[in-house]
Design an enzyme around this catalytic site. Structure first.
Site, PDB file in Angstrom:
ATOM      1  N   HIS A 218     -11.827 -29.979 -33.324  1.00  0.00           N
ATOM      2  CA  HIS A 218     -12.578 -28.799 -32.890  1.00  0.00           C
ATOM      3  C   HIS A 218     -13.531 -29.134 -31.749  1.00  0.00           C
ATOM      4  O   HIS A 218     -14.704 -28.732 -31.757  1.00  0.00           O
ATOM      5  CB  HIS A 218     -13.322 -28.167 -34.062  1.00  0.00           C
ATOM      6  CG  HIS A 218     -12.434 -27.797 -35.206  1.00  0.00           C
ATOM      7  ND1 HIS A 218     -11.326 -26.985 -35.062  1.00  0.00           N
ATOM      8  CD2 HIS A 218     -12.456 -28.158 -36.518  1.00  0.00           C
ATOM      9  CE1 HIS A 218     -10.722 -26.848 -36.235  1.00  0.00           C
ATOM     10  NE2 HIS A 218     -11.386 -27.555 -37.128  1.00  0.00           N
TER      11      HIS A 218
ATOM     12  N   LYS B  38       0.837  -1.210   0.000  1.00  0.00           N
ATOM     13  CA  LYS B  38       0.000   0.000   0.000  1.00  0.00           C
ATOM     14  C   LYS B  38       0.869   1.257   0.000  1.00  0.00           C
ATOM     15  O   LYS B  38       0.536   2.252  -0.658  1.00  0.00           O
ATOM     16  CB  LYS B  38      -0.916  -0.009   1.229  1.00  0.00           C
ATOM     17  CG  LYS B  38      -1.778   1.245   1.355  1.00  0.00           C
ATOM     18  CD  LYS B  38      -2.735   1.138   2.525  1.00  0.00           C
ATOM     19  CE  LYS B  38      -3.584   2.415   2.627  1.00  0.00           C
ATOM     20  NZ  LYS B  38      -4.623   2.323   3.690  1.00  0.00           N
TER      21      LYS B  38
END
Length: 509
Positions: free
Chosen positions: A273, A136
């Site tokens: 596929h 932070k």
């Protein structure tokens, strides 16, 4: 300028070398527990954390860094006069660098027979708090969680006396990603012990590899894996040869594996596929492959093969002149590996536990702005019910179940036609069921007399039965549940076709 560093690590990789370099630069070192002991033994005069807090470590080390003298020193904004005045009044010295990695929670839960109490004891509390405080306040504090970053940071400090804000920002981002991943692992582990539907959901995965591209060359792609992986999944496979797997390879291979896991007997699956283009069971893997190839020798070109038995030399010899992208099997004989060496681009994946499948799993689909989650479809037949006058023969019933396993893994609307545990015609991904059947028949080069048909969902009209009858199909398996079920049953009775209802639908979108 970095004047004071706090070091507390579970992973000691490179930490002694790092601390020595910092110490020689005149940076004061604060440390805890085993890290402090190691550093002092290595010649680094590290201050113990209790010397900073004025409070001893307690509760078996559960509490040692959760103190204002630590977090005040990390979180104070150096350019904020009020902050600096406050910490001076409180006799708190700024901490400019935080080097921490966390208790090994992941490593603990991945061990066999880990108890809940053992897992809980390896949940770090103070570490994430300090990391988040430092991240932070990245404009003033350098925070390191990954030993791989030690060298780069040291070089930067040696060159300029400090780290750049860009470096600190990147290191802080790494921390927040890591602590988020850490907390998600804990939540997911604890959540696995109960059946619930949480109001918030955080999933966490670990990067396995960058892919060359996605479904198409202009799309970027990455392969991530679940923490710990899953037995029998592609991430557990060992690539023996060939190019790196592509996005489409991985997607197709997963589809092949999911279908293959439906079978206990020797079976081989070919996928294109994500849809099967050939499936067959046989007494040997060679027989299964020959049946798959004969099922559709055109669509298999450029396909993915998954087998649940060892690929031997005879089977490899039959495969080698066909263009295949990937072959997955529990093992390959040495003779097979020698044969495949001539096809250096073909990807061979050894997946030892290829038949293994975990019952408790989820299926995730990304939609724009959200995700859909459902239980994995592990069922096949709810209740087998023969609804026609004609009964299927024993062989037809075996073929019906075989075909139903196949159609379950085809894109809806889907039709699978089979005979003697070999697919003969497949019709996936149509917007009308009769079109799926018509496409399967029209693109088939086999005599369908005496074959069976499986449908992933019910027949809304009798037209599919009429078409199946003209093709010579003698038995049908489908979920049932249409308002016009009787119409299809009557048509089957008229055409002397047996029909089995399963009571369970298998849409796949």
């Amino acid at each position: 300028m970095i004047k004071r560093a706090l070091i507390s690590v579970s992973d000691k990789t490179g930490v002694v070398e790092l601390a020595i370099k910092l110490y020689k630069m005149g940076i004061e070192i604060i440390s805890t527990g085993g890290t402090a002991k190691l550093l002092r033994e290595s010649g680094v005069n590290a201050l113990d954390i209790s010397q900073i807090t004025g409070f001893p470590e307690c509760l078996d080390g559960r509490v040692k860094t959760l103190h204002p003298a630590v977090h005040g020193g990390i979180l104070a904004i150096r350019s904020n006069e009020s902050h600096m005045k406050t910490i001076k009044q409180l006799n708190i010295t700024p901490i400019d660098m935080v080097i921490i990695n966390l208790y090994p929670f992941k490593e603990t839960i991945l061990k066999e027979n880990t108890t809940l109490d053992e897992a809980i004891e390896n949940i770090d509390i103070g570490g994430p708090a300090m990391l988040r405080s430092a991240a932070k306040n990245y404009r003033d504090v350098t925070v390191i969680i990954d030993p791989n970053d030690y060298e780069g940071v040291i070089k930067e400090i040696e060159t300029t006396g400090d780290t750049t804000e860009e470096t600190r920002y990147n290191l802080a981002l790494k921390v927040f990603r890591h602590t988020s991943h850490y907390d998600a692992m804990i939540a997911n582990y604890l959540g696995n012990n109960i059946e619930d539907t949480p109001q918030t959901l955080t999933l966490t995965y670990e990067k396995l590899q960058d892919l060359r591209y996605g479904e198409n060359p202009h799309q970027k792609a990455i392969f991530y894996k679940e923490v710990g992986g899953r037995i029998g999944s592609l991430v557990e496979g060992e690539q023996l040869q060939g190019k790196e797997l592509s996005f489409n390879n991985i997607n197709d291979a997963n589809g092949a594996l999911e279908l293959l896991k439906e079978f206990d007997e020797t079976t081989l699956v070919a996928v294109k596929h994500t849809n099967p283009c050939g499936v067959a069971s046989g007494k040997t893997i060679f027989e299964a492959f020959k049946k798959v190839y004969e099922a559709d020798s055109i669509s298999i070109f450029g396909g993915i093969i998954a087998a649940n038995d060892t690929i031997d030399g005879k089977t490899a010899e039959a495969m080698k002149d066909i263009f295949l992208e990937v072959i997955i099997a529990p093992d390959f004989t040495q003779e097979a590996l020698e044969i495949f060496k001539a096809k250096k681009n073909i990807r061979l994946i050894k997946l030892k536990d290829i038949k293994a499948s975990e019952v408790k799993d989820i299926d995730i689909k990304k939609v724009y702005g959200g995700i859909l989650i459902q239980e994995k479809n592990m069922a096949l037949i709810h209740k087998s019910e023969i609804v026609t006058k004609k009964q299927p023969t024993k062989q037809e019933m075996e073929d019906l179940v075989f075909a139903y396993k196949v159609v379950k893994h085809m894109k809806s609307n889907a039709i699978a036609i089979a005979k003697n545990k070999q697919t003969l015609a497949l019709g996936p991904g149509q917007t009308a069921r009769v079109w799926a059947l018509n496409n399967a028949i029209e693109n088939c080069r086999h005599d369908l007399s005496g074959s069976v048909l499986a449908s992933d969902a019910f027949f809304p009209f009798k037209d599919s039965v009429e078409l199946a009858s003209r093709a010579g199909i003698k038995a049908i398996i489908q979920p049932g549940g249409s308002l016009k079920d009787q119409e299809s049953i009557d048509e089957c009775n008229e055409k002397n076709i047996s029909m089995v209802f399963t009571g369970i639908r298998h849409f796949k979108h």
